[in-house]
Write an enzyme that holds these catalytic residues in place. Structure first.
Site, short mmCIF file in Angstrom:
data_model
loop_
_atom_site.label_atom_id
_atom_site.label_comp_id
_atom_site.label_asym_id
_atom_site.label_seq_id
_atom_site.Cartn_x
_atom_site.Cartn_y
_atom_site.Cartn_z
N ALA A 62 25.81 25.35 23.21
CA ALA A 62 25.20 24.42 24.17
C ALA A 62 24.31 23.43 23.43
CB ALA A 62 24.40 25.21 25.21
N MET A 63 24.90 22.28 23.11
CA MET A 63 24.14 21.20 22.46
C MET A 63 23.81 20.12 23.49
SD MET A 63 26.29 20.61 18.93
CE MET A 63 27.95 20.98 19.38
N GLY A 96 23.68 13.26 24.07
CA GLY A 96 24.89 13.89 23.53
C GLY A 96 25.01 13.58 22.05
N PHE A 113 28.26 19.77 30.20
CA PHE A 113 29.57 19.65 29.51
C PHE A 113 29.83 20.83 28.59
CE2 PHE A 113 28.78 14.73 29.35
CZ PHE A 113 29.05 14.63 30.70
N ALA A 127 14.64 15.89 14.12
CA ALA A 127 15.75 16.77 13.73
C ALA A 127 15.24 18.06 13.09
CB ALA A 127 16.67 16.03 12.76
N GLU A 139 35.00 22.17 12.82
CA GLU A 139 35.30 21.88 14.23
C GLU A 139 36.13 20.59 14.32
OE1 GLU A 139 31.92 21.33 16.82
OE2 GLU A 139 33.19 20.83 18.51
N GLN A 159 67.22 -0.15 21.39
CA GLN A 159 66.49 -0.20 20.11
C GLN A 159 64.98 -0.05 20.34
OE1 GLN A 159 66.20 -3.82 17.66
NE2 GLN A 159 67.27 -2.67 16.08
N ASN A 194 34.34 9.22 18.42
CA ASN A 194 34.96 8.56 17.26
C ASN A 194 34.06 7.48 16.68
OD1 ASN A 194 36.99 10.33 17.51
ND2 ASN A 194 38.63 8.84 17.87
N GLU A 195 33.14 6.96 17.47
CA GLU A 195 32.17 5.99 16.92
C GLU A 195 31.24 6.72 15.94
OE1 GLU A 195 32.87 6.19 20.27
OE2 GLU A 195 34.20 4.46 20.09
#
Ligand SMILES: Cc1cc2nc3c(=O)[nH]c(=O)nc-3n(C[C@H](O)[C@H](O)[C@H](O)COP(=O)(O)OP(=O)(O)OC[C@H]3O[C@@H](n4cnc5c(N)ncnc54)[C@H](O)[C@@H]3O)c2cc1C
Length: 387
Positions: free
Chosen positions: A132-133, A139, A164, A186, A252, A289, A376-377
């Site tokens: 659970a992050m 996010g 999520f 962090a 992952e 084709q 993906n960013e």
């Protein structure tokens, strides 16, 4: 032979690996047939019985050492389990999350006592894992999580909301990302292991209504003054969470990349026979084709993705896969997955938009690959940092 026609690398051809792959196919064939998968999609989660069966057959914690009740395998075994599930449409069975994400955190960072306390129970199915992050407010920017774990005597008291979370309805061992030092950015983040059957103040929210992957119980979770023993802090010191997460994320991401390969393979397996039998303007669709070129492009993308993933797996097995490479694999293969499956839907015409055709489900399920496990960013940010 797969439709991609690529020979597996040598490390996937060991006799033990081949036998394991056969056993996995039999397991899904017997215990996750299409009618059950349909039922799981309708009810929004797989039955716990599938997890119990996987434990009996030795597939839970396949890559954990035998001394902790695991199968003694490695990333190859986990990849076989996760790719076979995608190819067979068993989309809700998040065994890969349990085996390849949650258990490895405990193996890598847990104390001896923590490993003995949790790993055998993750392997025998008594515990189902989740991580659970993500929170409603954050996010991608993990350092900004608001959930706190405050030390109080011999306990931590956890407060916060997560969203999520995969396996959210089924999981009873949840690795919670929380701030033990709310002012520490962090460096203030730690991982707390919550056994939900043993605490008060833990609540599951909605099993969320998604665009695809309907059999996955992606859920909200709430922690209101949840008290866990201080011994549930993963590792021995506070503030290690960010580093612990970062070190395991490469694996992952390669897993998500392999799932994208399996989805492309399945899409081609569905589409090639279809275009060979469908007639338009008095010809088979495959004879145009345009169809041939589109499928040639799709197969090429899938093969390149597979070969790159195998290269990354080779690195991972030698302990050399770095964050950059894993980010490239995740980013590139999931973009390819989106393009390939979109082209395949187009070749099905209107049937491609009907949920009764597996290609439609692959299309809906594909969208999340570019978002989860780090968008993906974020992958491109990681790659760019190494330039
Ligand atoms: C089906 C599903 C399953 C999931 N399972 C889990 C789970 O088990 N555990 C868990 O903790 N989470 C899980 N997640 C959450 C998932 O990891 C997050 O959704 C994801 O990390 C993105 O976070 P976010 O949704 O808050 O988007 P945001 O972080 O708000 O991002 C929104 C957009 O901004 C972009 N963006 C963000 N930062 C930057 C930047 N610096 N530069 C440029 N663009 C940027 C993103 O790429 C994205 O396009 C799951 C999500 C889904 C949908």
């Amino acid at each position: 032979m797969s439709i991609l026609g690529v020979s597996p690398p040598d490390f996937m051809q060991d006799e033990e690996i081949v036998l394991f792959a056969e056993a996995v196919e039999k397991f899904y064939e017997k215990h996750a047939p299409p009618d059950l998968c349909r039922k799981w999609r309708e009810q929004g989660q797989v039955d716990r019985a599938l997890w119990e069966q996987a434990a009996r057959d030795g597939f839970l914690c396949a890559s954990m050492p035998v001394e902790y009740g695991g199968g003694g395998g490695d990333f190859r075994h986990e990849t076989i389990l996760s790719m076979a599930a995608i190819r067979r449409g068993v989309d809700g069975f998040a065994i890969v999350l349990h085996n390849n994400i949650v258990a490895p955190y405990i193996l890598a960072y847990g104390t001896r006592e923590q490993k003995h306390r949790w790993l055998p129970r993750l392997a025998n199915g008594e515990l189902i894992g989740a991580i659970a992050m993500t929170e409603p407010g954050t996010g991608s920017d993990l350092a900004a999580v608001k959930t706190t774990a405050r030390r109080d005597g011999d306990d931590y008291v956890i407060n916060g909301a997560k969203t999520f979370i995969s396996n959210g309805q089924l999981a009873n061992l949840i690795c919670v990302v929380a701030k033990t030092d709310p002012g520490g950015g962090a460096r203030g983040i730690s991982l707390l292991v919550v056994e939900t059957d043993r605490v008060e103040g833990f609540r599951r929210g909605r099993n969320l209504d998604k665009v695809g992957c309907e059999a996955q119980d992606t859920s909200e979770l709430f922690f209101d003054d949840v008290r866990v023993p201080a011994a549930n802090l993963l590792g021995t010191a506070e503030g290690q969470g960010f580093r612990q997460l970062g070190a395991e994320l490469a694996k992952e991401r390669l897993t998500i990349a392999y799932q994208a390969v399996a989805a492309m393979e399945r899409a081609l397996d569905e589409t090639v026979p279809y275009v060979k039998q469908r007639e338009v303007f008095g010809q088979k669709l495959i004879e145009f084709q345009n169809t041939q070129f589109k499928l040639a492009e799709c197969k090429t993308a899938a093969v390149i993705a597979k070969v790159f993933c195998d290269y990354c797996m080779g690195l991972l097995l030698q302990g050399k896969l770095d964050a950059d490479m894993a980010a490239m694999a995740k980013y590139w293969t999931t973009e390819a997955q989106g393009r390939v499956i979109d082209e395949c839907v187009q070749l099905f015409g209107g049937y491609g938009y009907m949920n009764e055709y597996p290609i439609a489900r692959l299309y809906r399920d594909a969208r999340i690959s570019r978002i989860l496990g780090g968008t993906n960013e974020i992958m491109k940010m990681l790659i760019a940092r190494g330039l």
